[in-house]
Design a protein around this motif. Sequence first.
Motif, PDB file in Angstrom:
ATOM      1  N   UNK A   1       0.913  -1.040   0.028  1.00 30.78           N
ATOM      2  CA  UNK A   1      -0.263  -0.065   0.027  1.00 30.78           C
ATOM      3  C   UNK A   1       0.875   1.195  -0.026  1.00 30.78           C
ATOM      4  N   UNK A   2       2.017   1.179   0.817  1.00 35.58           N
ATOM      5  CA  UNK A   2       2.846   2.216   0.619  1.00 35.58           C
ATOM      6  C   UNK A   2       3.554   2.697  -0.573  1.00 35.58           C
ATOM      7  N   UNK A   3       3.850   1.745  -1.361  1.00 34.57           N
ATOM      8  CA  UNK A   3       4.406   1.991  -2.526  1.00 34.57           C
ATOM      9  C   UNK A   3       3.550   2.353  -3.547  1.00 34.57           C
ATOM     10  N   UNK A   4       2.281   1.738  -3.375  1.00 33.85           N
ATOM     11  CA  UNK A   4       0.856   2.502  -4.260  1.00 33.85           C
ATOM     12  C   UNK A   4       0.845   4.129  -3.924  1.00 33.85           C
ATOM     13  N   UNK A   5       0.817   4.418  -2.628  1.00 30.11           N
ATOM     14  CA  UNK A   5       0.603   5.606  -2.138  1.00 30.11           C
ATOM     15  C   UNK A   5       1.582   6.642  -2.721  1.00 30.11           C
ATOM     16  N   UNK A   6       2.737   6.242  -2.580  1.00 29.80           N
ATOM     17  CA  UNK A   6       3.919   6.961  -2.749  1.00 29.80           C
ATOM     18  C   UNK A   6       3.899   7.259  -4.496  1.00 29.80           C
TER      19      UNK A   6
END
Length: 289
Positions: free
Chosen positions: A90-95
């Motif tokens: 999710x973090x990779x997608x958000x950034x």
Amino acid sequence: MDLGIHYATFTTPAWETTLVDHLIATAKVADEGGISLFTVMDHYFQMVDFGGPFEPMLEGYTTLGYLAGVTERVNLSLLVTGVTYRRPGLLAKIVSSLDVLSRGRAQLGIGAAWYDREHDGLGVPFPPLAERFERLEETIRIVEQMWSDNDGPFEGAHYQLAETICLPKPVRGRVPLMIGGQGERKTLRMVAQYADACNLFTGEGVPGVAKKLEVLRRHCDELDRDYDAIRKTILYFGDPVAEPDTFVRDMEEYAALGVTLAAMMAPAADPAAWATAVVEQALPRVKDL
């Protein structure tokens, strides 16, 4: 020397009605005035040093996404994302989404996390420190895989992903990675192994930063990493507006160590006016260092 503005407190005067106005005004001054990086904290609760949990704290990536829409040039990051706050995929997608929406201005600042009260308060697991570092390393590997052409599975000790798909990809293919913190045994070694940049505190002044950079250099030598390829940044605890000559002298010394960006915390009283003074008075004196 590039300068950054770290917007560390939302407790501006009459914040209940003016919080957004102060934030926008300060970010626009930074954007239009040549500030390189604008950051906010990644916390659920405000830190005790800034008043504690009953002071306002906006969610970090929501804030950066909003700022991406009201700025055009300044780079945007959290200083720094706690590895415990979001699952790595999710973090990779958000950034990646932030990078696309800002047209290539996102940076991923990340660290091992530390604020147990906010985790307990909102029911977020807070593993022991050793495990948090294990999760930090796996998270870095996951985000790099998600930003690569490899969309296959990831199998780690703490995280298992069936498909590491991330579309759209970041504008530049990947987002620059900055690891925050200055622990000599684990954090700086991880910087040497994975990061594009480090961020060090200046509480112990120039000698303290010099010591940390020497440790980083040794880790780079051990890992056969090009030390000069890692950008050196600091969170500067002085005030360039209140003590301009001291600030310039300090920046000269930090520049001599190889530091190329100094971020400074905007004061709560009138952050936009302070940022204006930084742009007009401090930046011209150090930008060519």
